[in-house]
Structures are given as C-alpha cells and as structure tokens.
Scaffold this motif. Structure first.
Motif, PDB file in Angstrom:
ATOM      1  N   GLY A  27      10.239  -3.264 -17.913  1.00 12.48           N
ATOM      2  CA  GLY A  27       9.320  -3.930 -17.003  1.00 12.48           C
ATOM      3  C   GLY A  27      10.003  -4.961 -16.127  1.00 12.48           C
ATOM      4  N   VAL A  28      10.881  -5.750 -16.719  1.00 13.15           N
ATOM      5  CA  VAL A  28      11.605  -6.770 -15.940  1.00 13.15           C
ATOM      6  C   VAL A  28      12.464  -6.109 -14.871  1.00 13.15           C
ATOM      7  N   LEU A  29      13.149  -5.027 -15.229  1.00  8.20           N
ATOM      8  CA  LEU A  29      13.998  -4.329 -14.256  1.00  8.20           C
ATOM      9  C   LEU A  29      13.160  -3.713 -13.130  1.00  8.20           C
ATOM     10  N   LEU A  30      12.023  -3.113 -13.462  1.00 10.77           N
ATOM     11  CA  LEU A  30      11.174  -2.512 -12.441  1.00 10.77           C
ATOM     12  C   LEU A  30      10.571  -3.567 -11.521  1.00 10.77           C
ATOM     13  N   LEU A  31      10.190  -4.701 -12.073  1.00 10.17           N
ATOM     14  CA  LEU A  31       9.666  -5.784 -11.230  1.00 10.17           C
ATOM     15  C   LEU A  31      10.736  -6.308 -10.282  1.00 10.17           C
ATOM     16  N   ALA A  32      11.952  -6.437 -10.793  1.00  9.26           N
ATOM     17  CA  ALA A  32      13.052  -6.902  -9.934  1.00  9.26           C
ATOM     18  C   ALA A  32      13.335  -5.899  -8.827  1.00  9.26           C
ATOM     19  N   SER A  48       3.818  -2.298  11.213  1.00  7.26           N
ATOM     20  CA  SER A  48       2.984  -2.385  10.013  1.00  7.26           C
ATOM     21  C   SER A  48       3.785  -2.279   8.719  1.00  7.26           C
ATOM     22  N   THR A  49       5.092  -2.089   8.829  1.00  6.53           N
ATOM     23  CA  THR A  49       5.924  -1.916   7.632  1.00  6.53           C
ATOM     24  C   THR A  49       5.839  -3.094   6.666  1.00  6.53           C
ATOM     25  N   PRO A  50       5.937  -4.351   7.146  1.00  7.21           N
ATOM     26  CA  PRO A  50       5.821  -5.472   6.192  1.00  7.21           C
ATOM     27  C   PRO A  50       4.490  -5.482   5.450  1.00  7.21           C
ATOM     28  N   TRP A  51       3.397  -5.150   6.153  1.00  7.28           N
ATOM     29  CA  TRP A  51       2.096  -5.149   5.497  1.00  7.28           C
ATOM     30  C   TRP A  51       1.992  -4.014   4.473  1.00  7.28           C
ATOM     31  N   ILE A  52       2.555  -2.872   4.800  1.00 10.18           N
ATOM     32  CA  ILE A  52       2.560  -1.757   3.842  1.00 10.18           C
ATOM     33  C   ILE A  52       3.382  -2.127   2.611  1.00 10.18           C
ATOM     34  N   ALA A  53       4.506  -2.799   2.826  1.00  9.43           N
ATOM     35  CA  ALA A  53       5.338  -3.223   1.705  1.00  9.43           C
ATOM     36  C   ALA A  53       4.584  -4.210   0.813  1.00  9.43           C
ATOM     37  N   LEU A  54       3.846  -5.139   1.424  1.00  9.15           N
ATOM     38  CA  LEU A  54       3.067  -6.087   0.630  1.00  9.15           C
ATOM     39  C   LEU A  54       1.972  -5.375  -0.163  1.00  9.15           C
ATOM     40  N   ALA A  55       1.339  -4.370   0.463  1.00  9.67           N
ATOM     41  CA  ALA A  55       0.296  -3.623  -0.240  1.00  9.67           C
ATOM     42  C   ALA A  55       0.882  -2.852  -1.421  1.00  9.67           C
ATOM     43  N   VAL A  56       2.057  -2.257  -1.223  1.00 16.73           N
ATOM     44  CA  VAL A  56       2.720  -1.533  -2.316  1.00 16.73           C
ATOM     45  C   VAL A  56       3.057  -2.486  -3.456  1.00 16.73           C
ATOM     46  N   ALA A  60       1.773  -2.126  -7.123  1.00 14.52           N
ATOM     47  CA  ALA A  60       2.752  -1.726  -8.134  1.00 14.52           C
ATOM     48  C   ALA A  60       2.978  -2.797  -9.196  1.00 14.52           C
ATOM     49  N   ALA A  61       3.052  -4.064  -8.791  1.00 12.25           N
ATOM     50  CA  ALA A  61       3.390  -5.124  -9.751  1.00 12.25           C
ATOM     51  C   ALA A  61       2.400  -5.204 -10.913  1.00 12.25           C
ATOM     52  N   PRO A  62       1.065  -5.225 -10.668  1.00 12.55           N
ATOM     53  CA  PRO A  62       0.150  -5.260 -11.814  1.00 12.55           C
ATOM     54  C   PRO A  62       0.265  -4.043 -12.726  1.00 12.55           C
ATOM     55  N   LEU A  63       0.517  -2.867 -12.134  1.00 12.98           N
ATOM     56  CA  LEU A  63       0.639  -1.662 -12.956  1.00 12.98           C
ATOM     57  C   LEU A  63       1.902  -1.697 -13.811  1.00 12.98           C
ATOM     58  N   ILE A  64       2.999  -2.201 -13.229  1.00 16.52           N
ATOM     59  CA  ILE A  64       4.233  -2.332 -14.014  1.00 16.52           C
ATOM     60  C   ILE A  64       4.017  -3.282 -15.181  1.00 16.52           C
ATOM     61  N   VAL A 205      -4.355  -0.876  -3.702  1.00 16.82           N
ATOM     62  CA  VAL A 205      -4.608   0.520  -3.309  1.00 16.82           C
ATOM     63  C   VAL A 205      -5.496   0.577  -2.072  1.00 16.82           C
ATOM     64  N   VAL A 206      -6.565  -0.233  -2.057  1.00 10.69           N
ATOM     65  CA  VAL A 206      -7.480  -0.242  -0.910  1.00 10.69           C
ATOM     66  C   VAL A 206      -6.750  -0.690   0.345  1.00 10.69           C
TER      67      VAL A 206
END
Length: 215
Positions: A27-32, A48-56, A60-64, A205-206
C-alpha cells in the motif's frame, strides 16, 4: 461486618492486532507511485490533464488504502472488531458461532459469514507446513536405507509448524471460547460502512467521468 462486593467481570486487556505486513508495504509503495505519477501530471500537464490526474488520485488513493492499509482485526477478551476495505464489523464473542480458515479466514455469526481480509490464507504455506518432515536421510525408506537407530533417552517429537493464518484462527478461537460467557461479551453484531473510504472514491469516479465526457 458487611461482605465486600465481588466484581462481576474481569478486566479487558489491550486489543491484539492482526494485519498483513506485506499488504502495508504494498500500500505504501502504491500510494507513493500514485502521488508521483499524478503529481507529475498536475505540474507538467496542460488543458484538462491536471484535473484528470487529480480525479484519478482522488479515486485511486482511497481504494489503495481500503485494500492494503485499512484491513485489520482487533481482538480482546470481550469482542472482535473486523476492519475490512469498506466495512467495520463488531462482533461480541457471545454472538460468534465459529472462526475458521478454509480458502479464506472468516467468522460466522448470526447466520452470516464475515471475511477477515487482514488474515490471508496461503494454500502454499499451509501445504508446506503440513508436509511430512524428513529425517537425516531425507525421509527416504527402502532397500539399502535403514532408519537411524535412536540412542539415549527418547526425544519428544517436535511440534508441527502451522500456517500463519491457521495460527491466528487458533488464537481467535481460544479467545472466543474463553470470552463467550463474559457479561461484556454479549450483544448483537454491529456493521458500519466505511464512508471515509466510499465517499471520496465515488467522488473521484464521478469527477473523472465528468471530465472525460466533457473532453
């Protein structure tokens, strides 16, 4: 003289905690990795790339965290608390019917089965633990190979090793047997959803779907 009142219950000691160290490291490695990739996209991206990155990252972080850092089992003399990816289950020992480890570690209570995500069952480890141990001749017996002759006092047989998940289940069974009759171990099963994980993941996701739809 009046007789002193005896305590009706024994003290409850600190929780025993069971969790997978390998899952924590993963988990620590995936978060990093997520922080590095998404952070780089936010800093260097355009449009829109920065906003897409923030959405990802928000998705992703809560799921990890949910599947690696969050799972844990806490057990004391009165109850068992199971922290799974999206739920927190509290089970007083009086409500627990059984604790077992088949293809996964699980606890049965009130006609329902709850998996212990933080106690993974390794069939390979279990098979290795139950494999017969060979002697000084590699365990081979046959023509030309004689069993070693025991000399001196008979040695006690060594305890058979057990898989880690089976050891944890044995400890939980022991706590369940000793605590089932305690006054503090009575009551029903309580289940609470982990909204601190679900809400940000759904929001991510939304937001991601909205950004991709907007082009």
């Amino acid at each position: 003289m009046s007789s002193q009142q005896q305590p009706t219950d024994e003290p409850v000691y600190a929780d025993r905690t069971y969790r997978s160290s390998m899952a924590v490291v993963t988990g620590v490695l995936l978060l990093a990795l997520t922080a590095w990739l998404c952070g780089d996209a936010v800093v260097r991206g355009s449009g829109s790339t920065p906003w897409i990155a923030l959405a990802v990252a928000l998705c992703a972080a809560p799921l990890i965290v949910a599947f690696t850092l969050r799972p844990a089992v806490f057990a004391n003399d009165d109850r068992l608390r199971v922290r799974n990816p999206f739920r927190l289950i509290e089970l007083p020992w009086g409500a627990v019917d059984a604790v077992r480890a088949r293809y996964s570690a699980e606890v049965l209570a009130g006609g329902k089965t709850y998996q212990l995500w933080s106690v993974p069952v390794s069939l390979r480890e279990r098979k290795k633990a139950t494999r017969p141990q060979g002697g000084r001749f590699g365990g081979l017996m046959g023509r030309g190979t004689a069993a070693p002759v025991a000399r001196g006092p008979a040695a006690k047989p060594a305890a058979r090793p057990r898989a880690a998940a089976d050891q944890v289940v044995d400890e939980l069974r022991d706590l369940a047997e000793r605590g089932a009759a305690r006054p503090g171990a009575q009551g029903g099963v309580h289940v609470r959803w982990a909204y601190e994980v679900v809400v940000p993941a759904v929001a991510g996701v939304v937001l991601l779907v909205a950004l991709l739809a907007a082009g």
